[in-house]
Design an enzyme around this catalytic site. Structure first.
Site, PDB file in Angstrom:
ATOM      1  CG  ASP A  30     -13.561  40.664  63.718  1.00  0.00           C
ATOM      2  OD1 ASP A  30     -13.652  39.428  63.886  1.00  0.00           O
ATOM      3  OD2 ASP A  30     -12.741  41.177  62.941  1.00  0.00           O
ATOM      4  CG  LEU A 115       2.001  43.308  64.675  1.00  0.00           C
ATOM      5  CD1 LEU A 115       3.393  43.835  64.971  1.00  0.00           C
ATOM      6  CD2 LEU A 115       1.170  43.244  65.953  1.00  0.00           C
ATOM      7  CB  SER A 118      -3.181  45.235  54.886  1.00  0.00           C
ATOM      8  OG  SER A 118      -3.967  44.676  55.927  1.00  0.00           O
ATOM      9  CG  ASP A 162      -7.247  44.400  61.398  1.00  0.00           C
ATOM     10  OD1 ASP A 162      -7.435  44.153  62.607  1.00  0.00           O
ATOM     11  OD2 ASP A 162      -6.905  43.535  60.576  1.00  0.00           O
ATOM     12  CE1 TYR A 211     -10.949  35.535  60.685  1.00  0.00           C
ATOM     13  CE2 TYR A 211     -11.806  35.323  58.455  1.00  0.00           C
ATOM     14  CZ  TYR A 211     -11.692  36.048  59.627  1.00  0.00           C
ATOM     15  OH  TYR A 211     -12.314  37.259  59.748  1.00  0.00           O
TER      16      TYR A 211
END
Length: 369
Positions: A30, A115, A118, A162, A211
């Site tokens: 992404d 999952l 937020s 997300d 990350y």
């Protein structure tokens, strides 16, 4: 258990819900402008609101049993409240007249498990604001506002996946999303298949540093290849000209984008599962974001005869695994795999589907470190 009525003394005027999500394919693509394939999960976050006669907003979390008071213009210090506060501020920034409110949050989306609890909170908050004010926001705008709220006010440098998944995906249809253009379409799961998500029990303590390092490596690889982002790279052999680990990073991104596009056209569960297996291998070897516990859990899942394929899901460095399975065998798969996992001194738990969580949430002992 508390309720909106017990906390605020009356029934809410409006209630909205939004689901969590799990990413089937398209990991770390992404922020490279690539393709992703998330699907919504059954667990949801509910946000209830009513106008308040107070001068302060009151925000209650049922999960934390905590109430926070704040005014717009001064962000609350409680982390969970910053997501809601950010949504209120971003809604106001696009012209919504946001009244003082009593707000109640209830959720069964597992927190800290990758999952997107937020994103579910943000999307549900913006949905109920839309209902309460009548302000015109479509589902894509809600996702965009939610992303900005998380970046600007919760301090999380997230992509759009997300929020788009929580706003637009279904539990039987994944969302094929081009994160560069936001072009999208719903993709049904292959026939005779269902999603299982198991938590490895490994807290992703290294996720932040790892990350950010991967993002930096991808940016440097793009610079050396003379492109704006790795989305523009389609020939995987170009990775051979780069020093390592940049070449490995490029190989993962290019191959993962191809896997997402192939899966979106796939109507065969076994073929889809093979793509998931290949994705995990790439995440482990080329992107180097797996850990031994994730590899072990994936190996156990892949070895089960009723599992089509499995991979880590999320940023890696711990967290959860997702598997595509025969629907009638979900319970047997989860029990057998978690039992074998526990025999190694490890502790996992079922995250999705939620039906057996109360009964078989964890199997075996060991440290969830």
């Amino acid at each position: 258990m508390s309720s909106f009525e017990s906390v605020f003394g009356d029934s809410p005027e409006f209630v909205a819900r939004a689901p969590g999500r799990v990413n089937l394919l398209g990991e770390h693509t992404d922020y490279n402008g690539g393709y992703v394939l998330p699907i919504a999960i059954e667990q949801q976050t509910s946000v209830s609101m009513s106008h308040s006669n107070s001068k302060q907003y009151a925000l209650y979390s049922e999960m934390l049993d905590d109430i926070v008071y704040f005014t717009l213009g001064k962000s609350p210090t409680e982390h969970f409240a910053t997501y809601v506060y950010g949504c209120l501020m971003e809604a106001r920034a696009v012209g919504m007249k946001v009244p003082v409110l009593d707000i109640y949050i209830q959720s069964d989306v597992p927190m800290g498990a990758g999952l997107s609890s937020s994103a579910a909170l943000e999307v549900a908050t913006l949905r109920v604001l839309r209902a309460l004010t009548g302000f015109p926001l479509d589902d894509v705008q809600i996702a965009q506002l939610a992303q900005r709220a998380e970046i600007q006010y919760a301090g999380v440098r997230c992509g759009i996946m997300d929020q788009m998944a929580s706003s637009l995906a279904g539990t039987r249809e994944a969302l094929l999303l081009d994160t560069l253009t936001l072009e999208r379409r719903l993709v049904p799961l292959p026939p005779a298949s269902a999603v299982l998500v198991l938590d490895s029990g490994v807290v992703r303590t290294l996720a932040t540093s790892g990350y950010n390092q991967r993002r930096t490596e991808c940016e440097e690889a793009a610079h050396q290849l003379g492109v704006q982002s790795l989305r523009e790279v389609h020939d995987i052999s170009l990775a051979d000209a780069l020093p390592e680990p940049l070449g490995r990073r490029v190989r993962h991104i290019v191959s993962e984008n191809a896997r997402v596009l192939r899966a979106a056209e796939c109507n065969n569960a076994a073929e889809f599962g093979m793509l998931m297996n290949a994705s995990h291998t790439s995440l482990r070897d080329d992107y180097e974001v797996s850990v031994p516990q994730l590899d072990q859990l994936v190996t156990l899942l892949q070895a089960h005869p009723d599992v089509y394929g499995a991979r880590l899901t999320g940023a890696g460095f711990g967290g959860a695994c997702v598997a595509l399975c025969k629907p009638e065998s979900l319970h047997q798969i989860s029990e057998a795999v978690l039992q074998d996992y526990s025999s190694m001194g490890l502790k996992g738990r079922i995250l999705v589907p939620p039906h057996w969580v109360d009964r078989t949430a964890t199997v075996g002992g060991g440290s969830a470190s």
